[in-house]
Scaffold this active site. Structure first.
Site, PDB file in Angstrom:
ATOM      1  N   ASP A  23       0.867  -1.183   0.000  1.00 40.44           N
ATOM      2  CA  ASP A  23       0.000   0.000   0.000  1.00 40.44           C
ATOM      3  C   ASP A  23       0.904   1.234   0.000  1.00 40.44           C
ATOM      4  OD1 ASP A  23       0.899   0.311   2.590  1.00 40.44           O
ATOM      5  OD2 ASP A  23      -1.099   0.336   3.510  1.00 40.44           O
ATOM      6  N   CYS A  70       3.159  -3.207   3.998  1.00 41.01           N
ATOM      7  CA  CYS A  70       2.365  -2.028   4.349  1.00 41.01           C
ATOM      8  C   CYS A  70       3.103  -1.335   5.485  1.00 41.01           C
ATOM      9  CB  CYS A  70       0.920  -2.391   4.693  1.00 41.01           C
ATOM     10  SG  CYS A  70       0.690  -3.448   6.124  1.00 41.01           S
ATOM     11  N   GLY A  82      -1.882  -5.408   8.461  1.00 43.02           N
ATOM     12  CA  GLY A  82      -3.065  -5.465   7.597  1.00 43.02           C
ATOM     13  C   GLY A  82      -2.858  -6.397   6.426  1.00 43.02           C
ATOM     14  N   HIS A  97       9.026 -24.652   9.335  1.00 39.71           N
ATOM     15  CA  HIS A  97       7.957 -25.293  10.113  1.00 39.71           C
ATOM     16  C   HIS A  97       6.553 -25.064   9.553  1.00 39.71           C
ATOM     17  CE1 HIS A  97      10.423 -25.589  14.112  1.00 39.71           C
ATOM     18  NE2 HIS A  97      11.102 -26.028  13.052  1.00 39.71           N
ATOM     19  N   ARG A 118       7.256   0.645   8.220  1.00 36.18           N
ATOM     20  CA  ARG A 118       7.453   1.618   9.310  1.00 36.18           C
ATOM     21  C   ARG A 118       8.087   0.958  10.528  1.00 36.18           C
ATOM     22  NH1 ARG A 118       1.403   3.940   8.197  1.00 36.18           N
ATOM     23  NH2 ARG A 118       1.911   5.041   6.272  1.00 36.18           N
ATOM     24  N   ARG A 168       7.128 -34.004  10.677  1.00 39.13           N
ATOM     25  CA  ARG A 168       6.048 -33.767  11.647  1.00 39.13           C
ATOM     26  C   ARG A 168       5.268 -32.491  11.341  1.00 39.13           C
ATOM     27  NH1 ARG A 168      10.690 -31.777  13.821  1.00 39.13           N
ATOM     28  NH2 ARG A 168      10.591 -29.926  15.151  1.00 39.13           N
ATOM     29  N   ARG A 225       0.673 -30.902  10.562  1.00 39.46           N
ATOM     30  CA  ARG A 225       0.203 -29.663  11.195  1.00 39.46           C
ATOM     31  C   ARG A 225      -0.226 -28.651  10.135  1.00 39.46           C
ATOM     32  NH1 ARG A 225       5.424 -29.891  15.218  1.00 39.46           N
ATOM     33  NH2 ARG A 225       4.658 -31.637  16.456  1.00 39.46           N
TER      34      ARG A 225
END
Ligand code: RB5
Length: 147
Positions: free
Chosen positions: A8, A65, A70, A98, A109, A132, A136
């Site tokens: 943005d 951004c 966001g 992972h 910023r 593993r 997940r």
């Protein structure tokens, strides 16, 4: 690699620096904007780049951004996207090892250009460990409020 990038108004300057850096490294970059300091809504740009990763036309995506927050929230709403908001390289590396993260969010910023480059390097140079973590990560894809 083919990398989608978007920002943005809070992130467009850093986005341009990172896009140049990626090209220097030999990657192919699709820049989804924005390209000025004019105020825009980050979801519009986050979704453009996220869709380009979710449809497998790009291997990875980078979103920038002001805070990175966001952009990361939006990206993680897109099915198939696992976006990691990172402000240092260790988290970026772990997000690949992972979590098999396929998008990286940065806050322009929050961090400077050199830190952003170090985070991008860590992210792109690391591989998913599988094992593993596979089960997940597959559970992330299966998460449904009705189940
Ligand atoms: C824009 O001012 C700012 O809100 C945006 O860049 C981002 O930080 C949002 O999460």
């Amino acid at each position: 690699m083919k990398i989608a990038i978007a920002a943005d108004h809070g992130g467009y300057e850093l986005k341009n620096r990172i896009a140049d850096y990626l090209i220097e490294l030999g990657h192919t970059v699709t820049d989804f904007g924005t390209n000025s300091a004019d105020s825009v809504d980050y979801p519009d740009y986050a979704f453009l780049a996220s869709k380009a990763v979710a449809d497998n036309s790009h291997e990875f995506g980078i979103l920038i951004c002001g805070s990175g927050i966001g952009m990361s929230i939006c990206a993680n709403k897109v099915k198939g996207i696992r976006c990691a908001l990172c402000s240092e390289p260790v988290s970026a590396r772990l997000s690949r090892q992972h979590n098999d993260a396929n998008m990286l969010a940065l806050g322009a910023r929050i961090i400077g250009v050199e830190m952003a480059k170090a985070i991008v390097d860590a992210f792109l140079n690391e591989k998913f460990e599988g094992g593993r973590h596979e089960k997940r990560v597959s559970k992330i894809e299966c998460c449904d409020i009705n189940s």
